[in-house]
Design an enzyme around this catalytic site. Structure first.
Site, PDB file in Angstrom:
ATOM      1  N   GLU A   1      -9.493 -40.096  33.004  1.00 46.60           N
ATOM      2  CA  GLU A   1      -9.691 -41.232  31.921  1.00 46.60           C
ATOM      3  C   GLU A   1      -8.683 -41.279  31.331  1.00 46.60           C
ATOM      4  O   GLU A   1      -7.926 -42.629  31.078  1.00 46.60           O
ATOM      5  CB  GLU A   1     -10.844 -41.208  31.067  1.00 46.60           C
ATOM      6  CG  GLU A   1     -10.792 -42.011  29.962  1.00 46.60           C
ATOM      7  CD  GLU A   1     -11.443 -43.453  30.106  1.00 46.60           C
ATOM      8  OE1 GLU A   1     -12.186 -43.438  31.306  1.00 46.60           O
ATOM      9  OE2 GLU A   1     -11.495 -44.295  29.204  1.00 46.60           O
ATOM     10  N   ASP A   2      -8.074 -40.359  30.688  1.00 53.17           N
ATOM     11  CA  ASP A   2      -6.979 -40.514  29.784  1.00 53.17           C
ATOM     12  C   ASP A   2      -5.373 -39.993  30.229  1.00 53.17           C
ATOM     13  O   ASP A   2      -4.392 -40.240  29.045  1.00 53.17           O
ATOM     14  CB  ASP A   2      -7.125 -39.832  28.488  1.00 53.17           C
ATOM     15  CG  ASP A   2      -8.375 -40.318  27.748  1.00 53.17           C
ATOM     16  OD1 ASP A   2      -8.767 -41.520  27.972  1.00 53.17           O
ATOM     17  OD2 ASP A   2      -9.092 -39.743  26.947  1.00 53.17           O
TER      18      ASP A   2
END
Ligand code: MN
Length: 733
Positions: A86-87
């Site tokens: 996700e990051d």
């Protein structure tokens, strides 16, 4: 309250993780965990949390929380990696390569869920919630990791701005704490709730916290005193038991204050005592000791050992009254039950592969608890409306439940406040749809009344029964609610269909179009095209609902059609409006079925939505229920000249003598009227005759009534709304 480990170095947290893993895993793959730690730390290297600490602290702490639930290795690895895709630049493919399919699938689900954002828009929220629950329901480990993730975020939420904190806290109370309850992870549930409570109602939270702290010495004295007495007494009977007392969590105290409208000072059971013994047999024996010491409060004993909660929670609960007059709650359970209640059944059999296939008896009982998960999956395919789905899931995630019995001794779980209707639907949908009443412990009771734990409930059904809208006010379970709604929807469709049919026919007739011919003609297809409906039925339903205005549609249709072609449908003669409506021309008129007005009789009209004007008798009781603003003056066009007859319901009560019926029917036919329906019952010495007579006008009816009254055996004659129970229900709506 847990404090964020803000000053702790990541390596120290990782050390703690290794210790925790070794405390419950047989031979944990430390090399693998270390690899995951390095991987995650590298990718998150330049990231910081809102608090300023290195980002890697978060996934490591999430993994640490998960060790309390004793999850498997794949879940631990996935927790350490859960934010990388996700990051950071990490890809799923790399994770799959380094850590395998199982871990990659978990990380993928977590990434997908984290992309779902809950915003204020109710509809989107519902749809997103649905996506999330479905994603989590596929693999329970995803829920567990998500719960741990949320718990750590809540523990460290102070660094965020207020609006964000509130949004996250609300979402947590709405979704995550009920999920934790459902999974029986009370340790996480209580902490989540207190953290949210602190964010959302800070004043109340501190008030409760202060009051508990203020009297700390006094309360500790109380805890010690009661604890000691219990401990000594149990020891005297030879038990090796561990007794502990603790304050209940703040949010549960707050909820009790709100739900029961109590002040803090009025809440006596701020503390619960727990007795942990070695075996189930000891649980019941220890209960005997407690009840011999202090009087049990009636109605407060709960045996969750014999009847575990849906989340598998097991314990004995009782409230006893001490000599001081103050009640004290005591929970008695085994060590295994205790561990299970704090950190759920996760430790056992709830991993992916085990859901749905049970190998042993023990597994079976574990898996039964995930019926609700299966239920969720089923709902998401059945309930198309996301809001209904959201409601269903929310309602069923709530914990409080009662146990009731069928006459055969089967246990049915219901939410607190559940009624016999809920019970009936839990037994079987058909039982629910036909239930007319219930016998609770052998006594006939209103089926709308809440039933209590331990009640034996027997449902009385009738083949003629149908659910009505009011039932929705008396049900607690989603199952009952959904079944009733879908029934009502079907019924509404049917009603709309027949109403639409009537509207359409009237509309065609008023234009002089032959209905039957028109319906069979090709014109229908072009009419449907204009209306953008797929079938004639759908079009009629749309008329009935008021979604499409039949008059306007036909106007448009006829103006689109070359003038010559309309002549294909000759004028039909059946249309005969017998009512004059003040100020309105060419308006659709219906006779109210509740009172069936007769020509010559005083009448009142009401303007309806999409159904023209409904005509009631001026004396009809329904008239008073109608909106005065919609009232309109109406009159009979020509009292006696027409031959069309109207149904009229009368009831004649007489002595039950031979030949009375023949006398009555003779009078009716002599007056030139037809009996279309008759229902005769005799009771004791009297007979009741219900007739539906086709009457031309008021004068004719009055004549018939006068003649019947003259029959010697007749006691009374009255005009009625309808003739039989069957038609009575039909007209109620
Ligand atoms: Mn996270």
């Amino acid at each position: 309250m847990n404090k964020p480990h803000s000053s702790v170095a990541p390596d120290e947290i990782f050390e703690r993780l290794k210790q925790n893993l070794m405390s419950y895993m047989h031979d944990p793959d430390i090399a693998l965990v270390t690899a995951a730690y390095r991987f995650s730390a590298t990718y998150h290297a330049d990231q910081k949390r809102a608090s300023g600490e290195p980002y890697i602290v978060h996934p490591l702490e999430v993994a640490n929380i998960l060790t309390l639930i004793k999850v498997d290795m794949a879940s631990i690895i996935a927790a350490i990696l859960h934010d990388t895709v996700e990051d950071t630049d990490a890809t799923l493919a790399t994770i799959k390569q380094e850590f395998g399919d199982d871990v990659a699938t978990l990380v993928d689900s977590l990434t997908k869920i984290s992309k779902i954002k809950f915003r204020s828009n109710q509809e989107r929220l519902a749809e997103n919630f649905r996506k999330m629950v479905v994603a989590m329901a596929k693999d329970l480990r995803v829920i567990l990791i998500k719960l741990a993730d949320r718990l750590h975020n809540m523990r460290t939420i102070e660094a965020l701005e207020e609006r964000k904190r509130h949004r996250i806290a609300n979402e947590t109370l709405d979704i995550y704490s009920p999920l934790a309850t459902r999974l029986g992870i009370y340790g996480i549930k209580s902490e989540l709730e207190d953290l949210c409570f602190r964010q959302l109602k800070y004043d109340l939270y501190s008030e409760i916290a202060q009051k508990i702290a203020l009297k700390k010495t006094e309360r500790q004295g109380f805890i010690d005193e009661v604890g000691d007495v219990l401990d000594q007494e149990l020891r005297r009977y030879g038990f090796t038991a561990k007794v502990s007392g603790r304050p209940k969590h703040f949010y549960s105290i707050y909820k009790k204050m709100v739900d029961r409208g109590l002040k803090f000072e009025d809440i006596h059971d701020l503390f619960a005592f727990r007795i942990i013994v070695n075996s189930i047999k000891d649980c019941y024996e220890a209960l005997g000791v407690v009840h011999a010491m202090w009087k049990p409060m009636p109605g407060r004993f709960k045996d969750y050992i014999a009847m575990p909660k849906a989340n598998l929670y097991q314990s004995l609960h009782t409230t006893v009254i001490r000599p001081s007059g103050k009640p004290v709650e005591v929970q008695i359970r085994t060590r295994e039950m205790h561990e299970q209640s704090e950190y759920g059944v996760a430790a056992h059999a709830l991993y992916k592969d085990n859901v749905g296939k049970a190998s042993s008896e023990k597994d079976k009982s574990d898996i039964r608890s995930f019926d609700w998960l299966r239920q969720i999956m089923q709902w998401q395919s059945e309930l198309k409306d996301p809001e209904e789905f959201l409601e269903a899931v929310r309602v069923d995630l709530f914990e409080e439940e009662i146990f009731v019995f069928t006459p055969h001794g089967d246990v049915i779980r219901l939410p607190l406040g559940g009624t016999a209707i809920d019970f009936a639907f839990s037994v079987h949908s058909d039982v629910g749809l036909r239930c007319v009443g219930a016998k609770v412990n052998g006594r006939l009771t209103s089926f709308k009344k809440a039933i209590k734990s331990g009640d034996i409930v027997e449902i009385v059904t009738s083949p003629n029964q149908k659910p009505n809208k009011d039932w929705l006010n008396y049900v607690q379970t989603s199952k009952a609610r959904n079944k009733i709604r879908s029934f009502l929807r079907g019924e509404k469709r049917e009603r709309s269909l027949s109403m639409g049919n009537e509207i359409f026919r009237n509309e065609l007739q008023s234009r002089g179009i032959d209905v039957e011919k028109f319906l069979k003609s090709k014109e229908i297809a072009s009419l449907l095209k204009i209306a953008k409906e797929n079938s004639l039925n759908e079009l009629l339903i749309a008329f009935g609902y008021g979604k499409i205005n039949a008059k306007r549609l036909l106007d448009r249709f006829l103006s689109d059609t070359p003038t010559g072609e309309v002549a294909v449908f000759p004028v039909s003669k059946s249309k005969q409006t017998r009512i004059l409506v003040s100020g309105l021309d060419d308006v659709l008129v219906n006779f109210a079925r509740c009172c069936n007005p007769l020509p010559g009789e005083e009448i009142i009209g009401f303007v309806t939505r999409g159904r023209g004007v409904t005509v009631h008798r001026a004396a009809c009781s329904r008239v008073f229920e109608m909106d005065v603003l919609r009232r309109i003056n109406v009159a009979w066009k020509d009292d006696n000249s027409t031959t069309k007859s109207h149904p009229c319901y009368i009831r004649v009560s007489s002595y039950d003598k031979k030949g009375v019926l023949a006398e009555i029917t003779n009078v009716i036919s002599a007056a030139g009227a037809n009996i279309t329906e008759a229902n005769i019952r005799s009771q004791d010495l009297t007979a009741v005759h219900d007739f539906c007579i086709a009457i031309a006008n008021m004068q004719q009816l009055q004549e018939i009534i006068k003649k019947i009254e003259m029959i010697e055996a007749v006691i009374k004659i009255e005009r009625r709304s309808l003739v039989s129970a069957k038609s009575r229900r039909g007209a109620k709506r």
